[in-house]
Design an enzyme around this catalytic site. Structure first.
Site, PDB file in Angstrom:
ATOM      1  N   ARG A 177      46.460  81.130  94.586  1.00 20.67           N
ATOM      2  CA  ARG A 177      46.816  80.363  93.387  1.00 20.67           C
ATOM      3  C   ARG A 177      47.139  81.316  92.216  1.00 20.67           C
ATOM      4  O   ARG A 177      48.018  81.053  91.401  1.00 20.67           O
ATOM      5  CB  ARG A 177      45.614  79.478  93.044  1.00 20.67           C
ATOM      6  CG  ARG A 177      45.876  78.417  92.050  1.00 20.67           C
ATOM      7  CD  ARG A 177      46.483  77.192  92.676  1.00 20.67           C
ATOM      8  NE  ARG A 177      46.816  76.266  91.601  1.00 20.67           N
ATOM      9  CZ  ARG A 177      47.049  74.991  91.751  1.00 20.67           C
ATOM     10  NH1 ARG A 177      47.032  74.449  92.940  1.00 20.67           N
ATOM     11  NH2 ARG A 177      47.345  74.232  90.728  1.00 20.67           N
ATOM     12  N   GLY A 201      41.350  72.675  80.651  1.00 24.06           N
ATOM     13  CA  GLY A 201      40.796  71.476  81.271  1.00 24.06           C
ATOM     14  C   GLY A 201      41.876  70.586  81.857  1.00 24.06           C
ATOM     15  O   GLY A 201      43.059  70.918  81.847  1.00 24.06           O
ATOM     16  N   THR A 222      52.558  65.714  79.061  1.00 19.17           N
ATOM     17  CA  THR A 222      52.500  64.285  78.815  1.00 19.17           C
ATOM     18  C   THR A 222      51.658  63.625  79.900  1.00 19.17           C
ATOM     19  O   THR A 222      51.799  63.929  81.085  1.00 19.17           O
ATOM     20  CB  THR A 222      53.911  63.669  78.722  1.00 19.17           C
ATOM     21  OG1 THR A 222      53.786  62.253  78.686  1.00 19.17           O
ATOM     22  CG2 THR A 222      54.810  64.076  79.852  1.00 19.17           C
ATOM     23  N   HIS A 223      50.771  62.737  79.467  1.00 20.70           N
ATOM     24  CA  HIS A 223      49.819  62.096  80.380  1.00 20.70           C
ATOM     25  C   HIS A 223      49.925  60.577  80.214  1.00 20.70           C
ATOM     26  O   HIS A 223      49.932  60.090  79.079  1.00 20.70           O
ATOM     27  CB  HIS A 223      48.400  62.579  80.057  1.00 20.70           C
ATOM     28  CG  HIS A 223      47.350  61.929  80.890  1.00 20.70           C
ATOM     29  ND1 HIS A 223      47.346  62.019  82.267  1.00 20.70           N
ATOM     30  CD2 HIS A 223      46.289  61.166  80.569  1.00 20.70           C
ATOM     31  CE1 HIS A 223      46.318  61.342  82.738  1.00 20.70           C
ATOM     32  NE2 HIS A 223      45.668  60.801  81.730  1.00 20.70           N
TER      33      HIS A 223
HETATM   34  C1  GRF Z   1      54.902  60.463  84.003  1.00 23.00           C
HETATM   35  O1  GRF Z   1      54.296  59.212  83.767  1.00 23.00           O
HETATM   36  C2  GRF Z   1      53.920  61.582  83.819  1.00 23.00           C
HETATM   37  O2  GRF Z   1      53.085  61.429  82.733  1.00 23.00           O
HETATM   38  C3  GRF Z   1      53.170  61.473  85.109  1.00 23.00           C
HETATM   39  O3  GRF Z   1      54.166  61.292  86.079  1.00 23.00           O
HETATM   40  C4  GRF Z   1      55.264  60.625  85.479  1.00 23.00           C
HETATM   41  C5  GRF Z   1      56.473  61.476  85.673  1.00 23.00           C
HETATM   42  O4  GRF Z   1      57.627  60.725  85.536  1.00 23.00           O
HETATM   43  N1  GRF Z   1      52.308  62.587  85.328  1.00 23.00           N
HETATM   44  P1  GRF Z   1      59.071  61.410  85.573  1.00 23.00           P
HETATM   45  O5  GRF Z   1      59.090  62.419  86.705  1.00 23.00           O
HETATM   46  O6  GRF Z   1      59.308  62.035  84.232  1.00 23.00           O
HETATM   47  O7  GRF Z   1      60.017  60.272  85.830  1.00 23.00           O
END
Ligand code: GRF
Length: 205
Positions: free
Chosen positions: A69, A147, A112-113
């Site tokens: 990794r 994290g 983005t989550h």
């Molecule tokens: C998004 O909702 C992201 O937050 C999550 O997977 C999705 C990715 O969507 N981890 P995309 O590949 O941008 O269409």
């Protein structure tokens, strides 16, 4: 960030609709940023096709192609660094970046989550929110730390959970909000700058 367009390197693992939203926004010079490279941890994904269609250089670093990794993290770090990003955007990138990556791009990696942090971290944000029975969930843009989805929050958007939602319908509604949040916030970070003070991220100089 300076007066020239901010250089974005975007990492993806899947369909790349968040990437596409950024590519579309960057087509306007007033947006203040451009995508200089797109990387992935796997081949044959729509995200890479979207980048190629936009004429953006791509690269793939698969964990399984490295002996550890740490070696993967080093290769990913060096490859991203070669594109001299001002900001690295993890847009549906389904791997945790390692210590070397975070050290090299300290405070300049956002992710983005699809949940309202600190609720429902990890890989299954929409499913976990649905299973818990919350009436409101959403999405979070945060500065990546060591994290899992724990970094300082840059932006959040709320999304209602409907009674007849499935994981898929909920995730699709979240992704609409997520794309808007990502485009609006990354643009502001690029144009206005930002700083992290403890847990708070402040936009502007
Ligand atoms: C998004 O909702 C992201 O937050 C999550 O997977 C999705 C990715 O969507 N981890 P995309 O590949 O941008 O269409």
């Amino acid at each position: 960030m300076t007066d020239r367009p901010a250089r974005l390197v975007v990492l993806v693992s899947g369909s790349g609709t968040n990437l596409q939203a950024l590519l579309d926004a960057c087509a306007d010079p007033a947006y203040g940023a451009r995508v200089v490279a797109v990387g992935a941890d796997r081949d044959d994904i729509e995200g890479l096709v979207r980048a190629e269609r936009a004429g953006v250089p791509t690269f793939v670093k698969q964990v399984g192609h490295f002996t550890s990794r740490e070696h993967w993290d080093r290769a990913l770090t060096d490859t991203v660094a070669a594109f001299e990003p001002d900001l690295v955007v993890l847009a549906g990138f389904m791997k945790l970046v390692g210590a070397q990556f975070l050290e090299r791009f300290d405070g300049r990696v956002v992710n983005t989550h699809p949940a309202l942090s600190p609720s429902f971290p990890g890989m299954h944000g929409p499913a976990d929110a649905l299973a818990y029975g919350v009436k409101v969930t959403g999405c979070t843009l945060f500065v990546v730390d060591a994290g899992v989805d724990t970094g300082a929050i840059v932006a959040q958007r709320a999304v209602p959970v409907e009674d007849d939602d499935t994981v898929e319908s909920l995730h699709e509604r979240i992704k609409v909000a997520e794309r808007g949040m990502l485009v609006d916030t990354v643009g502001r970070m690029a144009r206005e700058g930002f700083r992290v003070e403890g847990r708070r991220v402040l936009l502007g100089r």
